[in-house]
Write a protein that holds these residues in place. Structure first.
Motif, PDB file in Angstrom:
ATOM      1  N   ASP A  56      32.537  40.820  39.774  1.00  0.00           N
ATOM      2  CA  ASP A  56      32.647  39.388  39.506  1.00  0.00           C
ATOM      3  C   ASP A  56      33.778  38.765  40.317  1.00  0.00           C
ATOM      4  O   ASP A  56      33.643  37.676  40.863  1.00  0.00           O
ATOM      5  N   VAL A  57      34.892  39.465  40.380  1.00  0.00           N
ATOM      6  CA  VAL A  57      36.034  38.945  41.126  1.00  0.00           C
ATOM      7  C   VAL A  57      35.651  38.701  42.581  1.00  0.00           C
ATOM      8  O   VAL A  57      36.003  37.672  43.159  1.00  0.00           O
ATOM      9  N   PHE A  58      34.893  39.639  43.151  1.00  0.00           N
ATOM     10  CA  PHE A  58      34.517  39.488  44.558  1.00  0.00           C
ATOM     11  C   PHE A  58      33.489  38.386  44.786  1.00  0.00           C
ATOM     12  O   PHE A  58      33.466  37.766  45.848  1.00  0.00           O
ATOM     13  N   THR A  59      32.642  38.136  43.811  1.00  0.00           N
ATOM     14  CA  THR A  59      31.670  37.063  43.993  1.00  0.00           C
ATOM     15  C   THR A  59      32.336  35.707  43.756  1.00  0.00           C
ATOM     16  O   THR A  59      31.921  34.707  44.319  1.00  0.00           O
ATOM     17  N   ARG A  60      33.386  35.694  42.960  1.00  0.00           N
ATOM     18  CA  ARG A  60      34.108  34.449  42.728  1.00  0.00           C
ATOM     19  C   ARG A  60      35.052  34.118  43.876  1.00  0.00           C
ATOM     20  O   ARG A  60      35.208  32.975  44.263  1.00  0.00           O
ATOM     21  N   HIS A  61      35.723  35.167  44.409  1.00  0.00           N
ATOM     22  CA  HIS A  61      36.704  34.945  45.466  1.00  0.00           C
ATOM     23  C   HIS A  61      36.270  35.586  46.777  1.00  0.00           C
ATOM     24  O   HIS A  61      36.219  36.808  46.867  1.00  0.00           O
TER      25      HIS A  61
ATOM     26  N   LEU B 202      37.495  36.535  49.721  1.00  0.00           N
ATOM     27  CA  LEU B 202      38.582  36.913  50.619  1.00  0.00           C
ATOM     28  C   LEU B 202      38.931  38.367  50.357  1.00  0.00           C
ATOM     29  O   LEU B 202      38.671  38.876  49.272  1.00  0.00           O
ATOM     30  N   PRO B 203      39.461  39.033  51.365  1.00  0.00           N
ATOM     31  CA  PRO B 203      39.798  40.441  51.178  1.00  0.00           C
ATOM     32  C   PRO B 203      40.917  40.579  50.153  1.00  0.00           C
ATOM     33  O   PRO B 203      41.897  39.851  50.207  1.00  0.00           O
ATOM     34  N   MET B 204      40.751  41.505  49.232  1.00  0.00           N
ATOM     35  CA  MET B 204      41.755  41.693  48.183  1.00  0.00           C
ATOM     36  C   MET B 204      42.138  43.163  48.016  1.00  0.00           C
ATOM     37  O   MET B 204      41.320  44.042  48.182  1.00  0.00           O
ATOM     38  N   THR B 205      43.401  43.371  47.684  1.00  0.00           N
ATOM     39  CA  THR B 205      43.859  44.716  47.378  1.00  0.00           C
ATOM     40  C   THR B 205      43.499  45.029  45.930  1.00  0.00           C
ATOM     41  O   THR B 205      43.127  44.139  45.168  1.00  0.00           O
ATOM     42  N   ALA B 206      43.640  46.288  45.570  1.00  0.00           N
ATOM     43  CA  ALA B 206      43.341  46.700  44.203  1.00  0.00           C
ATOM     44  C   ALA B 206      44.162  45.892  43.208  1.00  0.00           C
ATOM     45  O   ALA B 206      43.646  45.429  42.191  1.00  0.00           O
ATOM     46  N   ALA B 207      45.424  45.712  43.532  1.00  0.00           N
ATOM     47  CA  ALA B 207      46.312  44.967  42.638  1.00  0.00           C
ATOM     48  C   ALA B 207      45.856  43.521  42.486  1.00  0.00           C
ATOM     49  O   ALA B 207      45.876  42.971  41.376  1.00  0.00           O
ATOM     50  N   GLU B 208      45.419  42.927  43.595  1.00  0.00           N
ATOM     51  CA  GLU B 208      44.975  41.533  43.550  1.00  0.00           C
ATOM     52  C   GLU B 208      43.704  41.390  42.718  1.00  0.00           C
ATOM     53  O   GLU B 208      43.546  40.426  41.961  1.00  0.00           O
ATOM     54  N   VAL B 209      42.807  42.332  42.877  1.00  0.00           N
ATOM     55  CA  VAL B 209      41.585  42.322  42.088  1.00  0.00           C
ATOM     56  C   VAL B 209      41.937  42.442  40.612  1.00  0.00           C
ATOM     57  O   VAL B 209      41.448  41.694  39.773  1.00  0.00           O
ATOM     58  N   HIS B 210      42.809  43.364  40.324  1.00  0.00           N
ATOM     59  CA  HIS B 210      43.222  43.604  38.947  1.00  0.00           C
ATOM     60  C   HIS B 210      43.816  42.353  38.312  1.00  0.00           C
ATOM     61  O   HIS B 210      43.524  42.024  37.157  1.00  0.00           O
ATOM     62  N   ARG B 211      44.604  41.657  39.099  1.00  0.00           N
ATOM     63  CA  ARG B 211      45.261  40.450  38.631  1.00  0.00           C
ATOM     64  C   ARG B 211      44.247  39.371  38.240  1.00  0.00           C
ATOM     65  O   ARG B 211      44.506  38.531  37.395  1.00  0.00           O
ATOM     66  N   ARG B 212      43.070  39.425  38.894  1.00  0.00           N
ATOM     67  CA  ARG B 212      42.057  38.389  38.674  1.00  0.00           C
ATOM     68  C   ARG B 212      40.974  38.777  37.686  1.00  0.00           C
ATOM     69  O   ARG B 212      40.014  38.033  37.494  1.00  0.00           O
TER      70      ARG B 212
END
Lengths: 141, 141
Positions: free
Chosen positions: B28-33, B35-45
Motif C-alpha cells: 500500500d505504501v508503494f502504491t500511495r507514494h 518514490l524510492p524508499m528505504t525500509a525505514a521510510e516505508v515503515h514510517r509510512r
DNA sequence: TTACGTGCAAACCCTTTGCCTTGTC
DNA sequence: GACAAGGCAAAGGGTTTGCACGTAA
C-alpha cells in the motif's frame, strides 16, 4: 593526482593538511586502479596493509571533500525500493542534492531529458549518472 | 498491484505465499507514494506502526523476488569511490550482474552507448539506469 | 613544538537471522 | 491443523568516533 599543491583550496579553508603515508597510499590505489572501490577494496590494495581500515575511511572522506574522489553511489542511508517497471511506467529519477528528495521523471532520452527537466520540473541538473546492468563477456558465456 | 493473483507465478515455484497485513500494508505504501524508499521510510509510512521493522525488510525482499519491487540502487556492500571527473576523463560504468565487476566506459550517448558496449566490450546490456543530480526548484532558490 | 592524523577499540546504524508464536489457508 | 509469516531480540557487517600517541610541518 601527483600534485598535492592542487589541493590547496580546501587547505586554506581549514588550517592545513598533511601529506601522510596512509593518504598517499590510498591515492596511489586510485591512480593504479581505475574502477570504483569500496573502503575494504582500497584497503586490500594498499602497499602497506598495516594501515588501519578506519584511516582508509577517513582518507576517503578527506579526498571527497577535496573533490579528488567522488562517491559513485550518491544515495545515502541504505538501499531504496520502488515498484518495478512491470507495475508502473518506465522512468528515471531526479535526485536533489539540496534536500535529498527523489522525484520521478518519465521518458528516456538524454538531451531531451535535460531540457525537459529544466522546463517541466524546474530542476537544475548539475551532473548525471548513467548505469548499465548486464553481463560481461565472461559471464555471458 | 491490487491483484495478488498476478503473483501466482512465483507462488507456484514455491509452495504458497500468504496475504498478510504486513505485506498488504507495505505494498500500500508503494502504491500511495511513487518514490524510492528505504525500509525505514516505508515503515514510517505504514498504517499500523506496530508492524515490526524486520517484517518490512522481509516484505521488501519478498516483493523483490516476485518482481513487484526493484531496488533502485544495485550496488552492494557499501559506498564506492573513484577519482572525480576533474582528475580523469568523463565516463560511465558497466556493471556485471554476474560477477559484480565494474569497468569504465568512455563516452556519453545512449543509443550509441549500447551498440558500443556490445561491440567493443562484448558487454550484454540487460537494463540501464540513468540518474541526474542537481537542485530542485525549491533548493535552487 | 604544535596540533593534525593515525591506530585501536568501542560504538553505531542498518540489515539479517534464530526462535517461538501467530494466523492464513 | 500445518506450516508460512510475524514479532522480538540478538547477531552481523560496514562505517564512524573517542582517546592517547606519533609525526608532519
Amino acid at each position: 593526482v601527483k600534485d598535492w599543491q592542487a589541493l590547496t583550496q580546501w587547505a586554506l579553508a581549514r588550517r592545513a593538511f598533511r601529506r601522510t603515508p596512509p593518504r598517499q597510499q590510498v591515492l596511489d590505489v586510485f591512480t593504479r586502479h581505475h574502477l570504483p572501490m569500496t573502503a575494504a577494496e582500497v584497503h586490500r590494495r594498499l602497499k602497506n596493509r598495516r594501515i588501519n581500515l578506519a584511516s582508509v575511511y577517513r582518507a576517503l572522506s578527506f579526498f571527497s571533500r577535496l573533490g579528488v574522489l567522488t562517491s559513485v553511489d550518491h544515495v545515502r542511508e541504505g538501499r531504496r525500493y520502488e515498484l518495478s517497471d512491470a507495475h508502473r511506467s518506465h522512468h528515471h529519477h531526479l535526485i536533489c542534492q539540496g534536500c535529498g528528495t527523489i522525484q520521478d521523471f518519465e521518458g528516456c532520452f538524454l538531451g531531451e531529458f535535460e531540457r525537459r527537466a529544466r522546463k517541466e520540473k524546474r530542476f537544475r541538473i548539475l551532473r548525471h549518472e548513467l548505469r548499465f546492468f548486464g553481463l560481461c563477456q565472461a559471464c555471458a558465456a
